[in-house]
Scaffold this motif. Structure first.
Motif, mmCIF file in Angstrom:
data_model
loop_
_atom_site.group_PDB
_atom_site.id
_atom_site.type_symbol
_atom_site.label_atom_id
_atom_site.label_comp_id
_atom_site.label_asym_id
_atom_site.label_seq_id
_atom_site.Cartn_x
_atom_site.Cartn_y
_atom_site.Cartn_z
ATOM 1 N N ASP A 78 0.862 -1.182 0.000
ATOM 2 C CA ASP A 78 0.000 0.000 0.000
ATOM 3 C C ASP A 78 0.905 1.241 0.000
ATOM 4 N N PHE A 79 1.230 1.739 -1.202
ATOM 5 C CA PHE A 79 2.173 2.848 -1.308
ATOM 6 C C PHE A 79 1.670 4.106 -0.595
ATOM 7 N N ALA A 80 0.367 4.232 -0.481
ATOM 8 C CA ALA A 80 -0.187 5.405 0.189
ATOM 9 C C ALA A 80 0.070 5.389 1.686
ATOM 10 N N ASN A 81 0.492 4.219 2.208
ATOM 11 C CA ASN A 81 0.687 4.100 3.654
ATOM 12 C C ASN A 81 2.146 3.887 4.034
ATOM 13 N N LEU A 82 3.065 4.216 3.137
ATOM 14 C CA LEU A 82 4.475 4.173 3.500
ATOM 15 C C LEU A 82 4.734 5.150 4.640
ATOM 16 N N SER A 83 5.593 4.747 5.556
ATOM 17 C CA SER A 83 5.893 5.544 6.757
ATOM 18 C C SER A 83 4.645 5.846 7.570
ATOM 19 N N LEU A 84 3.649 4.960 7.463
ATOM 20 C CA LEU A 84 2.424 5.015 8.273
ATOM 21 C C LEU A 84 1.588 6.272 7.994
ATOM 22 N N SER A 85 1.629 6.743 6.761
ATOM 23 C CA SER A 85 0.978 8.009 6.429
ATOM 24 C C SER A 85 -0.520 8.009 6.709
ATOM 25 N N ASN A 86 -1.172 6.856 6.518
ATOM 26 C CA ASN A 86 -2.638 6.825 6.605
ATOM 27 C C ASN A 86 -3.189 6.394 7.958
ATOM 28 N N VAL A 87 -2.331 6.149 8.923
ATOM 29 C CA VAL A 87 -2.833 5.674 10.223
ATOM 30 C C VAL A 87 -2.417 6.598 11.366
ATOM 31 N N LEU A 88 -2.024 7.808 11.042
ATOM 32 C CA LEU A 88 -1.561 8.725 12.086
ATOM 33 C C LEU A 88 -2.704 9.267 12.934
ATOM 34 N N GLU A 89 -3.904 9.298 12.367
ATOM 35 C CA GLU A 89 -5.066 9.784 13.099
ATOM 36 C C GLU A 89 -6.087 8.656 13.239
ATOM 37 N N ALA A 90 -6.780 8.622 14.356
ATOM 38 C CA ALA A 90 -7.814 7.614 14.581
ATOM 39 C C ALA A 90 -9.120 8.042 13.922
ATOM 40 N N PRO A 91 -9.778 7.131 13.189
ATOM 41 C CA PRO A 91 -11.073 7.477 12.575
ATOM 42 C C PRO A 91 -12.118 7.781 13.638
ATOM 43 N N GLU A 92 -13.128 8.519 13.243
ATOM 44 C CA GLU A 92 -14.232 8.839 14.151
ATOM 45 C C GLU A 92 -14.895 7.552 14.632
ATOM 46 N N GLY A 93 -15.050 7.412 15.929
ATOM 47 C CA GLY A 93 -15.694 6.236 16.495
ATOM 48 C C GLY A 93 -14.815 5.012 16.600
ATOM 49 N N ALA A 94 -13.516 5.170 16.378
ATOM 50 C CA ALA A 94 -12.603 4.026 16.444
ATOM 51 C C ALA A 94 -12.559 3.452 17.858
ATOM 52 N N ALA A 95 -12.456 2.118 17.947
ATOM 53 C CA ALA A 95 -12.372 1.474 19.251
ATOM 54 C C ALA A 95 -11.030 1.742 19.912
ATOM 55 N N TYR A 96 -10.000 1.924 19.091
ATOM 56 C CA TYR A 96 -8.660 2.223 19.587
ATOM 57 C C TYR A 96 -7.890 2.851 18.430
ATOM 58 N N PRO A 97 -6.799 3.555 18.698
ATOM 59 C CA PRO A 97 -6.034 4.185 17.618
ATOM 60 C C PRO A 97 -5.380 3.120 16.724
ATOM 61 N N PRO A 98 -5.436 3.277 15.413
ATOM 62 C CA PRO A 98 -4.730 2.339 14.541
ATOM 63 C C PRO A 98 -3.251 2.213 14.881
ATOM 64 N N LEU A 99 -2.645 3.269 15.373
ATOM 65 C CA LEU A 99 -1.222 3.206 15.732
ATOM 66 C C LEU A 99 -0.965 2.218 16.862
ATOM 67 N N ALA A 100 -1.957 1.977 17.715
ATOM 68 C CA ALA A 100 -1.785 0.966 18.755
ATOM 69 C C ALA A 100 -1.617 -0.413 18.118
ATOM 70 N N PHE A 101 -2.419 -0.692 17.105
ATOM 71 C CA PHE A 101 -2.301 -1.953 16.375
ATOM 72 C C PHE A 101 -0.979 -2.022 15.622
ATOM 73 N N VAL A 102 -0.553 -0.915 15.047
ATOM 74 C CA VAL A 102 0.740 -0.854 14.351
ATOM 75 C C VAL A 102 1.865 -1.235 15.307
ATOM 76 N N ALA A 103 1.846 -0.669 16.499
ATOM 77 C CA ALA A 103 2.881 -0.948 17.491
ATOM 78 C C ALA A 103 2.863 -2.418 17.900
ATOM 79 N N PHE A 104 1.669 -2.956 18.118
ATOM 80 C CA PHE A 104 1.537 -4.351 18.525
ATOM 81 C C PHE A 104 2.118 -5.280 17.464
ATOM 82 N N GLN A 105 1.759 -5.061 16.209
ATOM 83 C CA GLN A 105 2.242 -5.933 15.146
ATOM 84 C C GLN A 105 3.728 -5.730 14.858
#
Length: 424
Positions: A78-105
């Protein structure tokens, strides 16, 4: 946003990260005193290398954007998400920040690469190992993580559907492969690569049964304890929520390795006459490996049965290297590949609801076998090619005389144990 679940995921990520220093102690105690730094540095090198690659492009390969209800291609970035470009902000109503999942994985990527190093202890160049690790992670681990863990990001910020091993096989067989925390993506993957590297580098000087003994069993026990502690984050954290499934995974992460520890010691006592501390540590790790894919799909009773099997089977499997003539220095094949295969296939029989014993259908067993075989073959073939290329270009193995003398001073300019300072 659920702050409790967010905290749970971040704490689990920290626990999994601790597993790699734990692995460094576990592996470090098993090698010669003159190569303990080399062995531990391969784990710490993996921490540095994978931490950077995961942010730059690893996550973009392992978790590319996926339309809901579709199956991702086996290799995609996913070239649009290099350097985590698309997960820096949590979507409205997210259960947890996507960056938390990034860190876990990210911590999964680190420990998987570090696991491979145990097969080439006492004889590998650090720079060659780092080059191999970077290439192998790029073309093997990141794609395989996508096959197993590639959850699509839904509108509410949750990850809800998987790659071809889970989602794709479900479309064909009615059930997807079960791999809750990485029996295929982590353990079979690393074990197959370890076997390939052991074959590429060849045997250590003087390789034979009893020739290479652990120099520091207390290190091995310390490492196993840290691994077990971190494994609660590995298994329970894979639920991504502090709920009953996470609690089941937690309990099974106690039960299975406890049973495996006991069964390994029983096999040792019968076979060699004495139960050893290294056997106890190895048995616990074998049980942890086996329960990894199955921790949320078994009742605690069947987790104990799996642990008993894993301890006994892996205790016998580590002898294969002497019978078949490959030098898997620290038994990555006997514990992680065999244990991963056992835990993955065991689900085909005893997984709640879908296993053969409970459903009368062999479909779960079929998809478990497909998943295990696909990862094993893919990882082994590519690891062999990469390792062979590194060996034939810059050289992967140190000189025999350096191996005999001990590679810590040759490769790193340090000694693990300086008993006196004679520099004046």
């Amino acid at each position: 946003m659920d702050q409790g679940n967010t905290a749970f995921i971040l704490i689990a990520a920290a626990l999994v990260l601790l597993m790699t220093p734990g692995l460094a102690f576990f592996y470090g105690g098993l090698v010669k005193a003159k190569s303990v730094i080399s062995m531990m540095m391969m784990s710490f090198g993996a921490m540095g290398l994978m931490g950077v690659l995961w942010v730059l492009y690893g996550y973009a390969i392992a978790f590319p954007a996926t339309d809901e209800g579709t199956t991702q291609a086996p290799w995609h970035i996913d070239f649009a998400n290099l350097s985590l470009s698309n997960v820096l902000e949590a979507p409205e109503g997210a259960a947890y920040p996507p960056l938390a999942f990034v860190a876990f994985q990210a911590t999964f990527a680190i420990i998987t690469v570090a696991l491979v190093s145990g097969a080439i202890a006492d004889r590998a160049k650090f720079g060659a190992w780092m080059i191999f690790a970077a290439i192998w992670a790029t073309v093997v681990y990141f794609p395989v993580a996508s096959w197993v863990f590639n959850f699509g990001l839904a509108d509410d910020g949750t990850f809800s559907y998987g790659g071809w091993i889970t989602h794709g096989l479900q479309d064909v067989f009615g059930v997807g492969a079960i791999d809750f925390a990485g029996g295929t993506a982590v353990h079979i993957n690393a074990g197959a690569a370890a076997l390939a590297l052991a074959l590429v580098l060849g045997k250590r000087v003087g390789f034979q049964k009893g020739a290479h003994v652990p120099h520091n069993p207390p290190f091995v026990l310390l490492g196993a304890g840290l691994l077990w502690f971190g494994w609660f984050g590995f298994n329970a954290g894979s639920e991504l929520a502090a709920d009953n499934t996470a609690a089941l995974a937690f309990v099974n992460t106690i039960a299975a390795p406890a049973a495996a520890l006991l069964s390994w010691l029983i096999v040792e006592k019968i076979k060699d006459g004495k139960p050893t501390s290294v056997g106890a540590a190895s048995g616990a790790v074998a049980g942890l490996v086996a329960i990894t894919p199955a921790c949320a799909a078994l009742t605690p009773f069947w987790a104990i049965v799996l642990g008993l099997l894993a301890g006994a089977v892996c205790a016998l499997a580590i002898e294969l290297k002497f019978k078949l003539g490959f030098d898997d220095s620290l038994d990555v094949v006997g514990i992680h590949l065999v244990g991963g295969l056992l835990g993955t296939l065991y689900l085909g029989f005893f997984a709640k609801d879908t296993g053969l014993v409970f459903s009368g259908s062999a479909n779960q067993l079929i998809v478990q076998a497909i998943a295990a075989l696909a990862v094993l073959v893919y990882s082994f073939v590519l690891a062999f090619i990469i390792g062979f290329a590194v060996e034939k270009t810059i050289g992967f193995r140190v000189k025999n005389e350096d191996e005999i003398a001990g590679i810590d001073t040759v490769v790193h300019g340090e000694e693990g144990y300086v008993l006196s300072d004679t520099r004046g």
